[in-house]
Every structure is written in C-alpha cells, then in structure tokens.
Motif scaffolding. Structure first.
Motif, short mmCIF file in Angstrom:
data_model
loop_
_atom_site.label_atom_id
_atom_site.label_comp_id
_atom_site.label_asym_id
_atom_site.label_seq_id
_atom_site.Cartn_x
_atom_site.Cartn_y
_atom_site.Cartn_z
N LEU A 12 0.83 -1.21 0.00
CA LEU A 12 0.00 0.00 0.00
C LEU A 12 0.87 1.25 0.00
CD1 LEU A 12 -2.71 -1.17 2.53
CD2 LEU A 12 -3.07 -0.69 0.11
N LYS A 36 -7.40 -2.74 -7.72
CA LYS A 36 -8.81 -2.37 -7.60
C LYS A 36 -9.13 -2.11 -6.14
CE LYS A 36 -9.94 -5.45 -11.46
NZ LYS A 36 -10.73 -6.62 -11.89
N ASN A 37 -10.16 -1.28 -5.91
CA ASN A 37 -10.60 -1.06 -4.54
C ASN A 37 -11.55 -2.18 -4.12
OD1 ASN A 37 -13.12 -0.46 -5.70
ND2 ASN A 37 -12.82 1.75 -5.57
N ASP A 38 -12.10 -2.07 -2.92
CA ASP A 38 -12.95 -3.17 -2.41
C ASP A 38 -14.27 -3.30 -3.14
OD1 ASP A 38 -14.00 -0.84 -1.41
OD2 ASP A 38 -14.22 -1.56 0.65
N LYS A 39 -14.61 -2.32 -3.96
CA LYS A 39 -15.82 -2.41 -4.78
C LYS A 39 -15.53 -3.06 -6.13
CE LYS A 39 -18.10 1.69 -2.81
NZ LYS A 39 -17.02 2.02 -1.85
N GLN A 41 -13.51 -1.52 -8.42
CA GLN A 41 -13.22 -0.47 -9.40
C GLN A 41 -11.70 -0.34 -9.57
OE1 GLN A 41 -15.28 2.39 -6.98
NE2 GLN A 41 -16.90 2.67 -8.51
N THR A 43 -8.16 1.20 -9.80
CA THR A 43 -7.49 2.40 -9.27
C THR A 43 -6.11 2.58 -9.88
OG1 THR A 43 -6.57 1.15 -7.40
CG2 THR A 43 -8.72 2.20 -7.06
N GLU A 118 -5.64 -3.26 5.07
CA GLU A 118 -5.25 -2.19 5.99
C GLU A 118 -5.69 -2.67 7.36
OE1 GLU A 118 -6.82 1.58 4.81
OE2 GLU A 118 -5.16 2.01 3.47
N VAL A 123 -9.07 -4.00 1.68
CA VAL A 123 -9.43 -2.74 1.03
C VAL A 123 -9.32 -2.79 -0.48
CG1 VAL A 123 -8.84 -1.35 3.05
CG2 VAL A 123 -7.07 -1.87 1.34
N GLY A 124 -8.93 -3.93 -1.01
CA GLY A 124 -8.83 -4.02 -2.45
C GLY A 124 -8.08 -5.25 -2.92
#
Length: 249
Positions: A12, A36-39, A41, A43, A118, A123-124
């Motif tokens: 990170l 990608k993030n946790d959704k 998407q 990044t 984290e 978180v991704g």
C-alpha cells in the motif's frame, strides 16, 4: 515465502507512488497489471491493459468496474473473482483462463489476484494476468513429451487421460507434470484443459456444428459438463461466446 501472510502495508505504501509501479509494469507487454478497490473499481492499471481493453488512456479505466469496460457478460467473471478475494481474504494464484478482450485479442493467461489489507480490513485487490508463451523448442524436455501432446491433440474426442499421455512420453504422471511446467508453465491437466477449450472455441466460431457435437469433439460426454467447464475458463457459455465473437466480425 507464503504470500498469504505478507503484510500489505508495504504494498500500500508503494501504491502511494503510482508512477513507480506504472513505470515498472508499463515495460512488461505480456502482463496486464491492475489494482482495484474493495468495490472492484480500477485504481491503477498498466498500458498493456489499456491497449487490450480497446481504450486510449489509463484514465478511461480508472474508477470503472469490469462490467463497464468489458461488458456485462465478459466483466461478470472478473467482478465475481474480485469479490471472492475481498470477501474471503484469500488469493487466486495462476488461475488459467481465456481472455476475450474488447480489442478483439484472445489469449490464454495465468491470473493471480492478492487481497490488500489495511489492518484487518481488506481494502482491495492487486493482480496480474500473464500471457502464456509458446514453449522453447530448443528445450530438450519438449522432445520427451511431444509425442504425448500430439496424441492428445489428435484424440481429444476420446478424452485422453493423463496416465495415457505419461505412458506415451515414457514417464510417470508426476514426471510429465514437472516437464510440462518447465516447458509450458502448465501441468499436463491444465494443458489438456487449455487444448480442449481452444479447440472448442475455434469450432464455435468457424463451424456450423451444434454445441453438443462440439462438446463430443473435445472429449466431454454431455453438453452441461462442457458448458460448465467452458464458462469457468472463458467467463461465457458456449452460446454467449459464439454470439460475442459473431458480433466482432
């Protein structure tokens, strides 16, 4: 080192300097890299992924879900994978899959996805999809297995067994697996799966045969088993794959 237990803090921290990550992966044309993030998407992506998805620049992908980039059918599998990693915290390592990109490229990849944490929270996802390369024909190991592979390719309809392939190669199944991984980067079982799905993909696009006949032609005893395995490898059912590739023409 078991990467399941690697603390993601260092990764990170590195991702806070995206220009460093991008510089590295932009020079690896046979690897699609993403964060990608946790959704789910995007990044962070590299140029290889931008090119293969048919977009012009990285910003076209950032903030989007796979279904917004690949379409609902193709993107669904990637989102399901991402959510599995996020929800379970477990990694996906060298998963064999056929990518059918919007840029009209098709190719086999080994995909790895690792959760980013984290503290205790995921978180991704960070991952790569590495192209499978053609074998090094100068490798002496290839001489020992070429007869077995040729037999399997010519007799897919008979669903050749790994033990049969090993006998032809004059090896044990374990030895055959080791040699195959050295030369092809795949076990004999994964190579056989790849060969079956590749042949089925060609028939779905080029022939007028029924789905059932194609299933028989590549060694499946029934259409439902073929459909399950085909969808697992490509993200599409045979019918969806056929329709998707017809639309490209």
């Amino acid at each position: 080192m078991n990467i399941e237990h690697v603390n993601s803090d260092n990764i990170l921290h590195a991702l806070k300097q995206p220009e460093v990550i991008e510089l590295l992966f932009d020079h690896l044309p046979d690897i699609a890299f993403f964060v990608k993030n946790d959704k789910g998407q995007y990044t962070l992506v590299n140029e290889t992924l931008v090119t293969r998805t048919g977009f012009n620049q990285k910003s076209d992908l950032i903030g989007k879900l796979p279904t917004e980039i690949y379409g609902k059918e193709l993107g669904r599998r990637y989102q399901e994978q991402d959510q599995l990693v996020v929800q379970t915290g477990k990694q996906i390592i060298r998963y064999l899959e056929l990518h059918n990109y919007q840029s009209q490229e098709t190719g086999w990849c080994l995909t790895t996805k690792i959760p980013l944490f984290e503290g205790e929270k995921c978180v991704g996802v960070i991952g790569v999809s590495q192209d499978l390369k053609s074998p090094d024909i100068t490798d002496k190991s290839l001489k020992h297995i070429s007869a077995a592979l040729e037999h399997a390719e010519k007799n897919l309809a008979d669903n050749p067994a790994i033990t049969q392939m090993a006998d032809i190669a004059k090896m044990s199944p374990y030895q055959l697996d080791r040699r195959m991984k050295m030369v092809y980067g795949l076990t004999a079982g994964k190579w056989l799966l790849k060969t079956k799905i590749t042949k089925a993909s060609q028939l779905l696009i080029e022939s007028q045969e029924s789905i059932l006949d194609i299933a028989f032609a590549v060694g499946y005893s029934d259409q439902s088993a073929f459909t399950r395995q085909f969808k697992k490898a490509t993200g599409l059912t045979p019918t969806e794959f056929q329709k998707h590739n017809s639309a490209k023409k």
